[in-house]
Every structure is written in structure tokens, then in C-alpha cells.
Design a protein around this motif. Structure first.
Motif, PDB file in Angstrom:
ATOM      1  N   LYS A   1       0.798  -1.193   0.026  1.00  0.00           N
ATOM      2  CA  LYS A   1      -0.069  -0.106   0.068  1.00  0.00           C
ATOM      3  C   LYS A   1       0.860   1.512   0.072  1.00  0.00           C
ATOM      4  O   LYS A   1       1.987   1.406   0.611  1.00  0.00           O
TER       5      LYS A   1
ATOM      6  N   TYR B   1       0.759   5.201   1.063  1.00  0.00           N
ATOM      7  CA  TYR B   1       0.433   6.112   2.079  1.00  0.00           C
ATOM      8  C   TYR B   1       0.768   7.685   1.492  1.00  0.00           C
ATOM      9  O   TYR B   1       1.939   7.795   1.750  1.00  0.00           O
TER      10      TYR B   1
ATOM     11  N   HIS C   1       1.191  10.187   2.435  1.00  0.00           N
ATOM     12  CA  HIS C   1       1.309  11.420   3.582  1.00  0.00           C
ATOM     13  C   HIS C   1       2.440  12.097   3.536  1.00  0.00           C
ATOM     14  O   HIS C   1       3.550  11.662   3.011  1.00  0.00           O
TER      15      HIS C   1
ATOM     16  N   LYS D   1      -2.363  14.207   5.209  1.00  0.00           N
ATOM     17  CA  LYS D   1      -2.619  12.901   4.892  1.00  0.00           C
ATOM     18  C   LYS D   1      -3.181  12.800   3.628  1.00  0.00           C
ATOM     19  O   LYS D   1      -3.816  13.585   3.138  1.00  0.00           O
TER      20      LYS D   1
ATOM     21  N   ASP E   1      -5.062   9.754   0.550  1.00  0.00           N
ATOM     22  CA  ASP E   1      -5.791   8.700   0.630  1.00  0.00           C
ATOM     23  C   ASP E   1      -4.938   7.439   0.348  1.00  0.00           C
ATOM     24  O   ASP E   1      -4.184   7.547  -0.809  1.00  0.00           O
ATOM     25  N   VAL E   2      -4.986   6.560   1.188  1.00  0.00           N
ATOM     26  CA  VAL E   2      -4.316   5.400   1.032  1.00  0.00           C
ATOM     27  C   VAL E   2      -4.755   4.497  -0.112  1.00  0.00           C
ATOM     28  O   VAL E   2      -6.182   4.245  -0.378  1.00  0.00           O
ATOM     29  N   ARG E   3      -3.853   3.715  -0.918  1.00  0.00           N
ATOM     30  CA  ARG E   3      -4.475   2.983  -1.953  1.00  0.00           C
ATOM     31  C   ARG E   3      -3.502   1.758  -1.927  1.00  0.00           C
ATOM     32  O   ARG E   3      -2.257   1.728  -1.849  1.00  0.00           O
TER      33      ARG E   3
END
Length: 515
Positions: free
Chosen positions: A242, A244, A246, A259, A261-263
């Protein structure tokens, strides 16, 4: 196959599935007999395996304290050798094995399994192409409940994989190693360790390993200044890797976390051990250098050894600078700059004011310089001279006995140094064995010069040339696979999925499969 214990049986299974398993050996005759019956190969003595001329390679999966001795005997018997981690239990033994493998021209590969994991390979590619910016910090947790060993501590049992990945990611000189261990069941064997590494260019890393943890965790976290990547091997394939996005921004000198959006990053599912075993077979067949070769195993072992000393003394260990390896018969003239991880083998000579990048492999009887520039990750095979005026960019391959020139009309009695014509070999190009490159020309990016070709004109990017004089006979992808022939407007590489098109008579890459 030497050793059919718990992990050895996994290796037996994979080499059997690959059709490469010839025989097995284990000191326990009952274990050896059971494996022999299951996989339909003979169980024989060590001496029989070493003496069998039909066996090209040996896999050492014995207890760690026997790795060095068995690898030494196997190499001296003329075999290519795969050694489960660690390569040895002390640095001098590992250095001796690397020298022996080089002297005998044998493949020496170490079983740092996670280097072959598709998720880590994808993560490494993303880091190298700058997806998360400059790397700042890496941490790795490898935790489980049992199996508690009595022959080696948790550091030597679990941490080699993590160190191998971290060195591949940061690719820099380790400056200091600090480690703390706790012994709960054995006076001299740590069950839990935490190791902290600092690197010369600024990044840091820590490794936490334990077999006294309530649940299994295998997680690698990579922090960059433009994002973060997480490789969690306990997740399903679609969630193993994944990103992040950030990052921390500064406003009036005050850091503010932001932050994204995590994918999940798509990863092709494949058994890492099967890929590792196939790589050993491919390296033997192609005569190349393994991804986790003896030099990489030695680098990991140096860090392990420093961590062990740090635990015992309760003080940080400052790593001695060992930026490159040069065989004792090699000559390095001062001043010369040679990058970390580069290996220079027998009877080679680097002349003054030459610069060689990181992680290059310089074969036997190679002459470089003076005043030559060679990029990172280049491979120069035996009997090649890289003269003044020649420049190699990153990732160039020079086949055995290929020839560079630097003047058009040489005479023994007339000095023509002022007439040197430059030759530029661009990133990723390959020059085949016994080819000749006449000076004053460029070899394009990822071009492929066939064995024995004579280059008298510039070679375009991605072109395949052959003959005397060399002519374009096709095109090749950056990954090295031939692209389809024909007058096409666009094409897709059958191996990696990169797209190409001809524009104004020149091949250009139009798309790249996500790294």
C-alpha cells in the motif's frame, strides 16, 4: 540438495517442481529416505553429490554453522552454490567464500528470500523511481510465536531478510549499528532484538525481531519525504503493498502533517521461493551474477556481525568503510573514485582519475582509464579495455572481449592523444561479446549490439544492430526482450508490458507498465 529439514523440504519441493532436483542428502538417513521416496530422486552421500559431474549446482540448507564448510567443499568440487541465509557465521569465512567463487568462476548465491518477493520488488522499483521522494526512514518488524531455535539467536535467524531488504532500499554505507537483545530461555541466545542502523547519507532504519510475540507480523515500512510505502506480507495479495501519500509540510518553520488517500498497489501473486529457485537456475544458465550473490550476502553478514557485537558490548559499533571490493591481484591507481558495492576482479587495472559508480561488476583482466567515467550498476566482462574518451552511463553491459577504440588512425610512433574521439554508451545499453565500437559514436539508450558486430555509426535508442558494419535488424525493450518486427505504429513488449512507437523513424517508449 544438502539438508532436508523444515526449510530444506520447501527447497526440495520447488526444485522438484522446476524439474531440477537430481539428488538429496541429509545426515538423518530416515529423513533422506522419506524425501527420496516422496520426490522420486536418490538419497546419496555428500561425496557422491560432489563427485557427480552431471550435477551443476548444489543447494546448502543445512544448519547455519555448517553453511561455510559445505559451500566451500561444493565450490571446490566445481559446483555453483546456493546457500540458505546466513552465508556464514563470521565475516572472514564469507570473504573466503566470495574469493573462492570468483577464482573458480562459480555462482555463489545467498537465500535472502524477500528480495524475490513480488511485493518487495514492486516496492523497490517505486522507491527507485522517486514515487515517495527521498527516503528518510525504514523499519521492519518480523515477529512470531516460535519456532524457538537453540543453534542461533533470533537476530541471526530472522533479521538477515530485513537487513537484505534495507540495504537494497537505501544502497548506502552503514555508519553505525546499535542493538539490544533480551535472553529469556537461553543464557547466550537472544529471543528478542531491536537493531538500529544509521547511513552515511542521512537515512536510518530499525529492525525488531522476536519469536515471543502473540501473533505473526511481517511488515516493512518505508518513509519518504513525499509519501510512505507499507509491505505487509500477512495480508492477501491485493492488500500486501500500500502507498500512503502522507507528507509533512513546513509553514513558518512549524511542521504540519498532511494525510492522503491510502491505496493498494497491484502485485502479481507468485511464490517468492519458486522465483528465488528459478533465479538460481537462470543465473547458472546465463553465467551472470545473482541478485543476492556472495557480495550481497557478505554485506548483510557484516551488519549482522556488528549488531551481535553491539548487543554483547552494549555500545554502538561504527562500521569500517568498505565501499568496494577489489581482488588482491587488481591494481587501483590513485586518485580514483570507486562507488560502494562495486567489485573489481582478478588482474584488472583502474588508472588514475577514473570514476566508477556504485554496484558495478568489473571482470577479470579489465583496464579502465585514465580519466574514464562509468555509471552505476554497469557490468564489464572479462578482457575489456575502456580507454580515455569512452563514457558509460548507468546500467551498461559490456560483453567479454568487446573492443572500444579512441582514435581513427593509430600509429605506434605517433602520439595522437589530442585526436581522441569520444564514445558515449547510454543508459542500459548492451554490447555483445567480441563486438567492436569504432570511436566517435553513440550507442543509444537500451540499444543492443550483437556479438561480433562492428559499430561504425551511431546506434539509435532501443535498436538491435548486428554485422560488419553493424546494421539495425530490429528493436528491443528496456527489459531486454525483442520487440515484434514489422512496420508497426505501436507495439507492446510481451514480457513487461511497456509500449513503444516509431516517431520520425526513431523508436520511443510511449507507456510503461507501473513499476
Amino acid at each position: 540438495m544438502l539438508g532436508c529439514g523444515n526449510w530444506g523440504q520447501n527447497l526440495v519441493r520447488n526444485y522438484s517442481q522446476l524439474g531440477a532436483l537430481a539428488a538429496v542428502h541429509d545426515p538423518d538417513a530416515i529423513v533422506a529416505g522419506a524425501i527420496s521416496a516422496q520426490f522420486h530422486v536418490p538419497a546419496v552421500t555428500l561425496e557422491d553429490i560432489l563427485a557427480d559431474a552431471s550435477i551443476d549446482g548444489i543447494v546448502v540448507a543445512a544448519p547455519a554453522e555448517r553453511h561455510a564448510a559445505l559451500a566451500d567443499r561444493s565450490l571446490r568440487a566445481g559446483k555453483h552454490v546456493f546457500v540458505e541465509k546466513p552465508l556464514a557465521l563470521n565475516v572472514p569465512q564469507a570473504e573466503d567464500l566470495c574469493r573462492l567463487a570468483a577464482e573458480l568462476g562459480r555462482v555463489l548465491m545467498v537465500g535472502h528470500l524477500l528480495q524475490y518477493h513480488p511485493a518487495f520488488q514492486k516496492l523497490l522499483a517505486l522507491c527507485r523511481n522517486g514515487t515517495i521522494g527521498r527516503l528518510q526512514y525504514v523499519y521492519s518488524n518480523r515477529l512470531n510465536f516460535g519456532r524457538i531455535r537453540t543453534e542461533e539467536n533470533i537476530l541471526w535467524s530472522f533479521a538477515p531478510h530485513d537487513i537484505s531488504m534495507i540495504l537494497a532500499l537505501l544502497g548506502d554505507q552503514v555508519e553505525t549499528v546499535t542493538a539490544i537483545g533480551h535472553n529469556h530461555f537461553h543464557r547466550n541466545l537472544a529471543d528478542v532484538t531491536t537493531t538500529h542502523l544509521t547511513f552515511s547519507s542521512g537515512p536510518a532504519a530499525h529492525i525488531h525481531v522476536s519469536w515471543l510475540h502473540p501473533f505473526k507480523e511481517q511488515r516493512l515500512v518505508v518513509i519518504g519525504d513525499a509519501g510512505m510505502l507499507v509491505f505487509d506480507d500477512q495480508q492477501d495479495w491485493e492488500q500486501k503493498l500500500k502507498i500512503y501519500p502522507h507528507r509533512v509540510t513546513l509553514k513558518d518553520g512549524i511542521p504540519y502533517p498532511k494525510k492522503g488517500d491510502v491505496r493498494a498497489i497491484p502485485v502479481d501473486a507468485a511464490e517468492p521461493l519458486a522465483l528465488e529457485c528459478q533465479h538460481f537456475l537462470d543465473t547458472i544458465s546465463a553465467g551472470g551474477v545473482a541478485l543476492t550473490d556472495g557480495a550481497e550476502g557478505l554485506a548483510v553478514l557484516r551488519v549482522l556481525d556488528a549488531a551481535q557485537r553491539a548487543m554483547e558490548t552494549r555500545r554502538p559499533v561504527v562500521m569500517a568503510a568498505t565501499p568496494y571490493f577489489a581482488h588482491e591481484t587488481a591494481e587501483i591507481d590513485a586518485p580514483a573514485e570507486i562507488g560502494e558495492g562495486t567489485r573489481i576482479w582478478h588482474f584488472s587495472h583502474v588508472l588514475k582519475n577514473s570514476v566508477i559508480g556504485q554496484n558495478c561488476n568489473i571482470g577479470q583482466n579489465v583496464v579502465i582509464g585514465p580519466d574514464v567515467r562509468i555509471g552505476n550498476r554497469c557490468k564489464i566482462q572479462n578482457n575489456v579495455s575502456v580507454y580515455p574518451g569512452v563514457t558509460l552511463e548507468d546500467g551498461v553491459f559490456c560483453g567479454p572481449s568487446m573492443v572500444f577504440t579512441n582514435v581513427h588512425n593509430p600509429r605506434a610512433e605517433i602520439e595522437r592523444k589530442s585526436e581522441y574521439r569520444p564514445t558515449l554508451v547510454k543508459r542500459g545499453a548492451t554490447i555483445g561479446a567480441n563486438a567492436t565500437v569504432v570511436c566517435g559514436h553513440e550507442i543509444g539508450r537500451y540499444a543492443f549490439v550483437g556479438a561480433g558486430a562492428v559499430v561504425t555509426h551511431d546506434v539509435p535508442d532501443h535498436a538491435v544492430v548486428a554485422g560488419n558494419p553493424a546494421r539495425v535488424i530490429g528493436h528491443v525493450c528496456a527489459c531486454g526482450v525483442r520487440l515484434p518486427d514489422g512496420d508497426w505504429a505501436d507495439a507492446v513488449c510481451s514480457a513487461c508490458g511497456d509500449g513503444y512507437a516509431r516517431r520520425d523513424g526513431v523508436l520511443v517508449r510511449t507507456s510503461a507498465k507501473e513499476a
